[in-house]
Design an enzyme around this catalytic site. Sequence first.
Site, mmCIF file in Angstrom:
data_model
loop_
_atom_site.group_PDB
_atom_site.id
_atom_site.type_symbol
_atom_site.label_atom_id
_atom_site.label_comp_id
_atom_site.label_asym_id
_atom_site.label_seq_id
_atom_site.Cartn_x
_atom_site.Cartn_y
_atom_site.Cartn_z
ATOM 1 N N ARG A 5 -142.652 0.693 33.573
ATOM 2 C CA ARG A 5 -141.339 0.678 33.969
ATOM 3 C C ARG A 5 -140.735 -0.855 34.073
ATOM 4 O O ARG A 5 -139.693 -1.009 33.384
ATOM 5 C CB ARG A 5 -141.139 1.343 35.143
ATOM 6 C CG ARG A 5 -140.643 2.662 35.335
ATOM 7 C CD ARG A 5 -140.090 3.174 36.683
ATOM 8 N NE ARG A 5 -141.296 3.614 37.401
ATOM 9 C CZ ARG A 5 -141.248 4.171 38.560
ATOM 10 N NH1 ARG A 5 -140.175 3.936 39.347
ATOM 11 N NH2 ARG A 5 -142.219 4.357 39.233
ATOM 12 N N HIS A 46 -137.389 10.116 28.579
ATOM 13 C CA HIS A 46 -137.389 9.408 29.849
ATOM 14 C C HIS A 46 -136.778 10.350 31.116
ATOM 15 O O HIS A 46 -135.842 10.078 31.308
ATOM 16 C CB HIS A 46 -136.568 7.993 29.504
ATOM 17 C CG HIS A 46 -136.833 6.992 30.801
ATOM 18 N ND1 HIS A 46 -138.020 6.236 30.624
ATOM 19 C CD2 HIS A 46 -135.927 6.553 31.676
ATOM 20 C CE1 HIS A 46 -137.996 5.446 31.619
ATOM 21 N NE2 HIS A 46 -136.682 5.684 32.355
ATOM 22 N N TYR A 84 -116.777 8.865 29.991
ATOM 23 C CA TYR A 84 -115.818 8.337 29.323
ATOM 24 C C TYR A 84 -115.919 7.170 28.164
ATOM 25 O O TYR A 84 -115.064 6.680 27.683
ATOM 26 C CB TYR A 84 -114.960 7.665 30.507
ATOM 27 C CG TYR A 84 -114.406 8.567 31.490
ATOM 28 C CD1 TYR A 84 -113.421 9.415 31.162
ATOM 29 C CD2 TYR A 84 -114.717 8.513 32.867
ATOM 30 C CE1 TYR A 84 -113.056 10.428 32.288
ATOM 31 C CE2 TYR A 84 -114.266 9.359 33.749
ATOM 32 C CZ TYR A 84 -113.504 10.240 33.451
ATOM 33 O OH TYR A 84 -112.887 11.250 34.248
#
Length: 845
Positions: A42, A88, A132
Site C-alpha cells: 500500500r 483493488h 461528475y
Amino acid sequence: MSSEVPGPDDGDLPAARVETARIEDEMEQSYIDYAMSVIAGRALPDVRDGLKPVHRRILYAMNEAGVTSRSAHRKSSSIVGETMGDYHPHGDSAIYDTLARMAQDFSMRYPLVDGQGNFGSVDGDPPAAMRYTEARMAPIAEELMADIERDTVEFSSNYDDRLMEPDVLPAAFPNLLVNGSSGIAVGMSTNIPPHNLGEVIDATVELIETPDATVEDLMEHVKGPDFPTGANIVGRNAVHKAYKTGRGRVRVRAEFEVDEEEGRIVITELPFQQNKSRLVERIADDVNEGAIEGIRDLRDESDRDGIRVVVDLKRDAMAEVVKNQLLESHLERTFGVINLALVDGAPQVLDLKETLEHYVEHRRDVVRRRSRHELDEKEDRAHILEGRLKALEHVDSVVETIQDSEDRDAAKTALEADFGFSEAQAEHIVRMQLGSLTSMETQEIESEYADVTARIERLETILADPDELDAVIVDELRAIRDEYADERRTSFIEDAGTVTHEDLIPEEECVVVMSEDDYIKRMSLETFRAQNRGGKGIIGTGLKENDRVSSVFAANSHDYLLVFTNHGQIYELKTYEIPEMSRTARGKSAVNLLDLGDGEEIEAVVNTEDLDDDEFLTMVTRDGYIKRTAVDQFGNIRSTGIRAIRLEDGDELVDVEVTDGETDIVIGSRNGMAIRFDEGEARAMGRTARGVIGIDLREGDSVAGVAAIDADRHDWVLTVTENGYGKRSDLDEYRPQSRNGMGLVDIKTGDRNGPVVAIEAVTYGDHLLAMSGDGQIMRTRVEEISTVSRNTMGVIVMNLEADDRVASVDIVPEAAYADDEGVEDADTVDGDPVDSDAEPGADTE
C-alpha cells in the site's frame, strides 16, 4: 454408521493436536505480517516504476478498458468501479482520491491522468464527486504501459484469482524521480520530490554510458527537485546531501516581488503542497494579532493564469522587514527528502545513483524480455514465410498433392511427407488462398522474409551484446525526452540570509530611560555630549504629572539585554525593540516589551554579549544579601520573565554584576558604608536560592549597589549620592575583609550629599551617565570627578534643581563611544565654579 466428528451432545473431547505458542511470538509475527503488507502492498512505491499498487492498478484498469489518451474521456466512477472490482478492493474513496491526484497539475510534475471537470485546487478544494468528473490516461502514462502485452513484466493473480495483474509496469522513463512519491508505512515513510524529466533522463543516459559515474557526476544533470508549483530552492547543500545519502531537508521559498514604489509584495509561486487559501488566512491572522506589522491589506487575485497574492504595505512600513517576517512564518517551507522505495520487495533508502541503477536494471530486463518475445514471434513468422516460399518454388506439385488428398488432414500429412514441411508450415499452406500464388504476392513474401530475417539478426544482436541492449534503452529514453521534456519550473537561489528589523537599525550607542509609571524609550548617546562635572545636564525625557525617572542605562542598539527588576525577576530585551524617541518625549508604555508587575522597576541591566558560560551573575538585595548564580542557569527566558533570586518579604533586588569567580566584590550602602571581599566567599547557588549575607547593615541602612573589581581593569571605586555629589577613591582604599561585616566608611552622607545612589568600579576613559528623577541627563568623564580618600564629602557631580534627586546612574565604557570634540563647560552655583574638592575626613571603621 459411526462418525469421528463430535456432535453437539458428545461433551468435551480432547483436541486432535495442541501446539504451545508464546503470545509474544504470535503478536510479533502477526504485527510483522501486517507491517509488511502495508509496506509492500500500500504505502511505498516500487523503485522500478515509481508507483504504489493503487496507482499501478488504476492505470492498468484504464489500459485494459481502452481508456487511453486517444479515446474519449470516461466517467471517473466507471474507472473507479472497474479498478475496485477487478484489482483493488480497498474502497472507492481511496481509489478516487488517487485518481484525482494523478490528474492535478499542482500535485504531479507530469500528470498521468487527463482529467475533465473539477479535480480540486491549490486552495485545498476537494475534487467534485466521481460521478461528475471524467478521465483518461495522459499520453505520458502510456509510456509507463508501453509493451506490457509483450511479456515484459511478471504478472500475478488478482485478489480473487479471476484475473492477472502486473507486478510492475514496464516504465519507459524513471517515474519514481520524475513524479516523486510520498507515503507513510509502519515505522517508516517516504517523501521523494518530483524532478524535471529531461534532467533525469540525461542523468540516466549518463549512468548507462558511464557506469562508474558518481553521484556528483549525475548531479551535473539533475540540478535538484523540480516542483510543479515552481518556487525556489534555497541553497544547494541540502540537495546534494539528499542525493548522496537519500535523506535531506530542502528549503523551498515562494516566488515573490517586492515593489517598494507601489508599497506591496506580490506572491506568484508557492512552495510545493502549500495551501494558498490557508496561507492567506494565516497571514491575516498574524497581522490581526500583531505578530506581523506593516501590512495594510491582503488580497488573493489568483485566476486560471496563475497565483497572485498581493500584500499591501503601510506607508511607513519597511518592505524588507515585512518580507522577512513573511518568509520566517509563511513563505518558506522545508521539504524533508526521504528517498525510500521497495527494492525486490524490501524497503531501502537510496541515493541518486542507486535509484537510477535499479531503474536501468529494470529497463534492461524489460527490453531483454521484449526482445526475446519479439524474437520468438519473428522466428515463428520467418518459419512460416520459409514454408510459403518453398511452396511457391514447387507450386504445381504442392497444388497437385493437395488436390489428390481426401481431406485437409490428409493434405497436411502428405505435404509434410513429400516436401518436408513442418506441421505449422503445412497447416498454413493448406489454408492459403489461390490469390496468394500470384507473382506479386511472391515478391511481397520475399520482401517480408528479408525484413523479418533482418529483424531477427538485430534482436539476436541486442540479446547477445549488452552494449546494443543499452543503446536501445538510450534511444528510447531520448525519444521520450524529446517528446515530453520541458523547462525547469523551480529555480535555485542562494541563502544570503534574511534581513531582519535589527539589520535595518543603525548600530549605535543608546541611552534607555524608564519611568516609575513604566514609560520607556531610547535615544542616541550622541545626543548627550560630555560636560564638565557640576553641570545641570539637559532634558532627557518628558514626564507626565507625578511620574519620575526610575532607571537609566546605556546599551548598543543591537544588544540583547538581561533586565533585572527589584522583584527578583529577569527578562530578556532587545535594545532596538525599545522605541526611539526625542529627548522631550515621554516614551511609550513598556507593557508591550516587558510584562512588569505592579511596583516592579528595572534595577540592573546586563549585556549578553559580555557573558560567558563559565561566568556568574552576582546579585545583591536591599537587605544586604548576595547571591552568585552561573550564567548557564539563565537560558530560555520566557516573555513573562523567570525568577533570578528568591526574596524575603520586604526585600528587593538592588544591583547585579558579572563576575568570573576570581573577582572582588564591593557592596555599598545608602548611608555610605562599603565592604570588600572575595566573591568566592559567597558560593554559587541556583536561581531560586536567596543567597547569603554580604554586608551587616546598621539599623535604617540599606544596600545602594555593588561593584565588581578587577584590579587589572579598574582603577577606582566611584560613588554617587542622591543630591548629585560623588567621588573617586583608589582601590587600595578598600581593604579586603570577610563578608557579613559592617565594612568601612565609603562617603559621608548627611544633608548635603544625601544617601548613596550607586557604587561603581571605573577606569580611565569611562563616562558617567547620571539622570535625575525630573528627567535631566548629564554625561561626564569620570576623570572630571576628583580622586579623594574614603570618608570624605566628595565633590558636586550634577547640579540639581530644588527637590530634584539623582535617580539612576550608569557607566559607559570608553570603547562604547567615539571621542567627543571638546567638553561643554560646567554650570556654576551662586556664581562660583562647583569643582572644588570637599574637605577630607577621617577614616572610620
